[in-house]
Motif scaffolding. Structure first.
Motif, PDB file in Angstrom:
ATOM      1  N   TRP A 106       0.839  -1.204   0.000  1.00 29.70           N
ATOM      2  CA  TRP A 106       0.000   0.000   0.000  1.00 29.70           C
ATOM      3  C   TRP A 106       0.873   1.253   0.000  1.00 29.70           C
ATOM      4  CZ3 TRP A 106      -5.426   1.099   1.482  1.00 29.70           C
ATOM      5  CH2 TRP A 106      -6.264   0.037   1.136  1.00 29.70           C
ATOM      6  N   THR A 107       1.946   1.241   0.791  1.00 36.70           N
ATOM      7  CA  THR A 107       2.848   2.400   0.818  1.00 36.70           C
ATOM      8  C   THR A 107       3.356   2.678  -0.591  1.00 36.70           C
ATOM      9  OG1 THR A 107       3.515   1.845   3.079  1.00 36.70           O
ATOM     10  CG2 THR A 107       4.939   3.350   1.859  1.00 36.70           C
ATOM     11  N   GLU A 108       3.745   1.635  -1.292  1.00 33.85           N
ATOM     12  CA  GLU A 108       4.251   1.789  -2.655  1.00 33.85           C
ATOM     13  C   GLU A 108       3.127   2.080  -3.654  1.00 33.85           C
ATOM     14  OE1 GLU A 108       6.658  -0.769  -6.087  1.00 33.85           O
ATOM     15  OE2 GLU A 108       6.278  -1.706  -4.137  1.00 33.85           O
ATOM     16  N   GLY A 109       2.084   1.287  -3.626  1.00 39.46           N
ATOM     17  CA  GLY A 109       1.053   1.343  -4.657  1.00 39.46           C
ATOM     18  C   GLY A 109       0.183   2.585  -4.647  1.00 39.46           C
ATOM     19  N   VAL A 110      -0.218   3.037  -3.486  1.00 37.02           N
ATOM     20  CA  VAL A 110      -1.119   4.202  -3.427  1.00 37.02           C
ATOM     21  C   VAL A 110      -0.405   5.458  -3.923  1.00 37.02           C
ATOM     22  CG1 VAL A 110      -2.581   5.614  -1.906  1.00 37.02           C
ATOM     23  CG2 VAL A 110      -2.579   3.134  -1.662  1.00 37.02           C
ATOM     24  N   GLN A 111       0.925   5.478  -3.851  1.00 38.16           N
ATOM     25  CA  GLN A 111       1.681   6.624  -4.368  1.00 38.16           C
ATOM     26  C   GLN A 111       1.628   6.724  -5.898  1.00 38.16           C
ATOM     27  OE1 GLN A 111       5.574   7.587  -2.408  1.00 38.16           O
ATOM     28  NE2 GLN A 111       5.244   5.568  -1.492  1.00 38.16           N
ATOM     29  N   LEU A 112       1.167   5.679  -6.549  1.00 38.19           N
ATOM     30  CA  LEU A 112       1.139   5.646  -8.016  1.00 38.19           C
ATOM     31  C   LEU A 112      -0.108   6.282  -8.619  1.00 38.19           C
ATOM     32  CD1 LEU A 112       2.393   1.968  -8.446  1.00 38.19           C
ATOM     33  CD2 LEU A 112       3.734   4.081  -8.716  1.00 38.19           C
ATOM     34  N   VAL A 113      -1.085   6.623  -7.786  1.00 38.93           N
ATOM     35  CA  VAL A 113      -2.357   7.159  -8.283  1.00 38.93           C
ATOM     36  C   VAL A 113      -2.607   8.545  -7.686  1.00 38.93           C
ATOM     37  CG1 VAL A 113      -3.793   6.073  -6.496  1.00 38.93           C
ATOM     38  CG2 VAL A 113      -4.771   6.544  -8.725  1.00 38.93           C
ATOM     39  N   GLY A 114      -3.234   9.414  -8.482  1.00 38.50           N
ATOM     40  CA  GLY A 114      -3.549  10.753  -8.011  1.00 38.50           C
ATOM     41  C   GLY A 114      -4.885  10.793  -7.295  1.00 38.50           C
ATOM     42  N   GLU A 115      -5.070  11.838  -6.519  1.00 37.74           N
ATOM     43  CA  GLU A 115      -6.320  12.057  -5.803  1.00 37.74           C
ATOM     44  C   GLU A 115      -7.498  11.986  -6.786  1.00 37.74           C
ATOM     45  OE1 GLU A 115      -6.555  14.969  -2.203  1.00 37.74           O
ATOM     46  OE2 GLU A 115      -7.193  16.022  -4.004  1.00 37.74           O
ATOM     47  N   GLY A 116      -8.527  11.227  -6.413  1.00 37.65           N
ATOM     48  CA  GLY A 116      -9.668  11.019  -7.295  1.00 37.65           C
ATOM     49  C   GLY A 116      -9.516   9.785  -8.156  1.00 37.65           C
ATOM     50  N   GLY A 117      -8.350   9.154  -8.103  1.00 39.13           N
ATOM     51  CA  GLY A 117      -8.083   7.986  -8.927  1.00 39.13           C
ATOM     52  C   GLY A 117      -8.385   6.686  -8.211  1.00 39.13           C
ATOM     53  N   MET A 118      -8.270   5.598  -8.974  1.00 36.43           N
ATOM     54  CA  MET A 118      -8.482   4.264  -8.431  1.00 36.43           C
ATOM     55  C   MET A 118      -7.427   3.338  -9.018  1.00 36.43           C
ATOM     56  SD  MET A 118     -11.918   1.859  -8.329  1.00 36.43           S
ATOM     57  CE  MET A 118     -12.332   2.141 -10.033  1.00 36.43           C
ATOM     58  N   ILE A 119      -6.893   2.480  -8.165  1.00 39.18           N
ATOM     59  CA  ILE A 119      -5.849   1.545  -8.568  1.00 39.18           C
ATOM     60  C   ILE A 119      -6.219   0.143  -8.097  1.00 39.18           C
ATOM     61  CG2 ILE A 119      -4.473   1.933  -6.459  1.00 39.18           C
ATOM     62  CD1 ILE A 119      -1.938   1.766  -8.251  1.00 39.18           C
ATOM     63  N   GLU A 120      -5.836  -0.847  -8.874  1.00 39.88           N
ATOM     64  CA  GLU A 120      -5.958  -2.237  -8.451  1.00 39.88           C
ATOM     65  C   GLU A 120      -4.558  -2.746  -8.170  1.00 39.88           C
ATOM     66  OE1 GLU A 120      -7.690  -6.588  -9.841  1.00 39.88           O
ATOM     67  OE2 GLU A 120      -8.169  -4.814 -11.050  1.00 39.88           O
ATOM     68  N   LEU A 121      -4.408  -3.415  -7.041  1.00 42.72           N
ATOM     69  CA  LEU A 121      -3.114  -3.952  -6.629  1.00 42.72           C
ATOM     70  C   LEU A 121      -3.191  -5.469  -6.513  1.00 42.72           C
ATOM     71  CD1 LEU A 121      -2.403  -1.486  -3.663  1.00 42.72           C
ATOM     72  CD2 LEU A 121      -1.561  -1.303  -6.011  1.00 42.72           C
ATOM     73  N   GLU A 122      -2.155  -6.145  -7.007  1.00 43.15           N
ATOM     74  CA  GLU A 122      -1.968  -7.569  -6.750  1.00 43.15           C
ATOM     75  C   GLU A 122      -0.694  -7.662  -5.927  1.00 43.15           C
ATOM     76  OE1 GLU A 122      -0.761 -11.443  -9.250  1.00 43.15           O
ATOM     77  OE2 GLU A 122      -2.644 -10.490  -9.903  1.00 43.15           O
ATOM     78  N   VAL A 123      -0.845  -8.114  -4.698  1.00 43.63           N
ATOM     79  CA  VAL A 123       0.207  -8.006  -3.692  1.00 43.63           C
ATOM     80  C   VAL A 123       0.830  -9.366  -3.395  1.00 43.63           C
ATOM     81  CG1 VAL A 123       0.683  -7.295  -1.314  1.00 43.63           C
ATOM     82  CG2 VAL A 123      -1.050  -6.068  -2.665  1.00 43.63           C
ATOM     83  N   PRO A 124       2.099  -9.549  -3.747  1.00 40.60           N
ATOM     84  CA  PRO A 124       2.770 -10.786  -3.339  1.00 40.60           C
ATOM     85  C   PRO A 124       2.915 -10.815  -1.820  1.00 40.60           C
ATOM     86  CG  PRO A 124       4.336  -9.282  -4.374  1.00 40.60           C
ATOM     87  CD  PRO A 124       2.975  -8.642  -4.471  1.00 40.60           C
ATOM     88  N   SER A 125       2.975 -12.002  -1.288  1.00 39.44           N
ATOM     89  CA  SER A 125       3.000 -12.192   0.159  1.00 39.44           C
ATOM     90  C   SER A 125       4.045 -11.340   0.880  1.00 39.44           C
ATOM     91  CB  SER A 125       3.247 -13.670   0.470  1.00 39.44           C
ATOM     92  OG  SER A 125       3.383 -13.871   1.847  1.00 39.44           O
ATOM     93  N   ASP A 126       5.250 -11.220   0.312  1.00 38.24           N
ATOM     94  CA  ASP A 126       6.310 -10.481   1.007  1.00 38.24           C
ATOM     95  C   ASP A 126       6.032  -8.979   1.086  1.00 38.24           C
ATOM     96  OD1 ASP A 126       6.802 -10.563  -1.832  1.00 38.24           O
ATOM     97  OD2 ASP A 126       8.800  -9.760  -1.464  1.00 38.24           O
ATOM     98  N   LEU A 127       5.095  -8.461   0.292  1.00 41.65           N
ATOM     99  CA  LEU A 127       4.701  -7.048   0.388  1.00 41.65           C
ATOM    100  C   LEU A 127       3.386  -6.891   1.141  1.00 41.65           C
ATOM    101  CD1 LEU A 127       5.535  -5.808  -3.220  1.00 41.65           C
ATOM    102  CD2 LEU A 127       6.887  -5.538  -1.136  1.00 41.65           C
ATOM    103  N   GLY A 128       2.859  -8.025   1.633  1.00 43.53           N
ATOM    104  CA  GLY A 128       1.615  -8.022   2.397  1.00 43.53           C
ATOM    105  C   GLY A 128       1.886  -8.436   3.832  1.00 43.53           C
ATOM    106  N   TYR A 129       1.339  -9.603   4.220  1.00 46.06           N
ATOM    107  CA  TYR A 129       1.481 -10.067   5.600  1.00 46.06           C
ATOM    108  C   TYR A 129       2.463 -11.222   5.752  1.00 46.06           C
ATOM    109  CZ  TYR A 129      -2.354  -6.971   6.610  1.00 46.06           C
ATOM    110  OH  TYR A 129      -3.126  -5.848   6.753  1.00 46.06           O
ATOM    111  N   GLY A 130       3.084 -11.657   4.637  1.00 46.98           N
ATOM    112  CA  GLY A 130       4.159 -12.640   4.692  1.00 46.98           C
ATOM    113  C   GLY A 130       3.764 -13.986   5.267  1.00 46.98           C
ATOM    114  N   PRO A 131       4.771 -14.708   5.809  1.00 45.51           N
ATOM    115  CA  PRO A 131       4.530 -16.057   6.311  1.00 45.51           C
ATOM    116  C   PRO A 131       3.599 -16.110   7.518  1.00 45.51           C
ATOM    117  CG  PRO A 131       6.885 -15.507   6.411  1.00 45.51           C
ATOM    118  CD  PRO A 131       6.165 -14.326   5.837  1.00 45.51           C
TER     119      PRO A 131
END
Length: 154
Positions: A106-131
């Motif tokens: 989320w820290t990385e992905g939300v920075q890619l979209v401007g206010e008013g925009g919408m983004i879809e993220l597919e998050v590998p485990s190591d960028l989410g909650y991991g093991p």
């Protein structure tokens, strides 16, 4: 039992009119699903150097957040199985947080979209909650999926 006196009919009509107000006043009611996507939104994901996959579903016209920005978003999250595990739309309440205080994707992905925009993220485990996952909703090593609408950046 409803009385058939004129006063009761007027009161019932008033109550029904008041009950209908939120339907016509979308400013006070929140949607239970994401807003519209741009007609030319990509169907393929782009992959960042970290492995985060994303696609901009609606280009925003406002500011893009930075790593330390506070944001207001609506989102829905689901697992590979399609099971939804969280949704601000269902709560009908957006989420407010500092981008540095959430999962790395989320820290990385939300920075890619401007206010008013919408983004879809597919998050590998190591960028989410991991093991460890995030029991009971998110199992260990889970790939996560999100649609995120960015409402406000500050």
């Amino acid at each position: 039992m409803i009385s058939r006196t004129p006063i009761a009919k007027t009161s019932l009509a008033f109550v029904l009119a008041i009950m209908m107000l939120p339907i016509g006043c979308s400013r006070t009611t929140r949607s239970s699903s994401p807003g519209p996507e741009d007609p030319d939104a990509p169907t393929e994901f782009t992959t960042t150097d970290t492995g985060l996959k994303y696609r901009i579903l609606r280009v925003g016209s406002g500011d893009k957040p930075g790593r330390e920005s506070f944001v207001t978003v609506d989102y829905v999250g689901w697992l590979d199985s399609g099971r939804e595990f969280d949704s601000s739309y269902n709560r009908r309440e957006p989420a407010d947080f500092n981008l540095s205080s959430v999962i790395p994707a989320w820290t990385e992905g939300v920075q890619l979209v401007g206010e008013g925009g919408m983004i879809e993220l597919e998050v590998p485990s190591d960028l989410g909650y991991g093991p460890a996952g995030n029991p009971p909703e998110i199992p260990p090593n889970a790939t996560l999926h999100f649609k995120v609408e960015l409402h406000d950046v500050r």
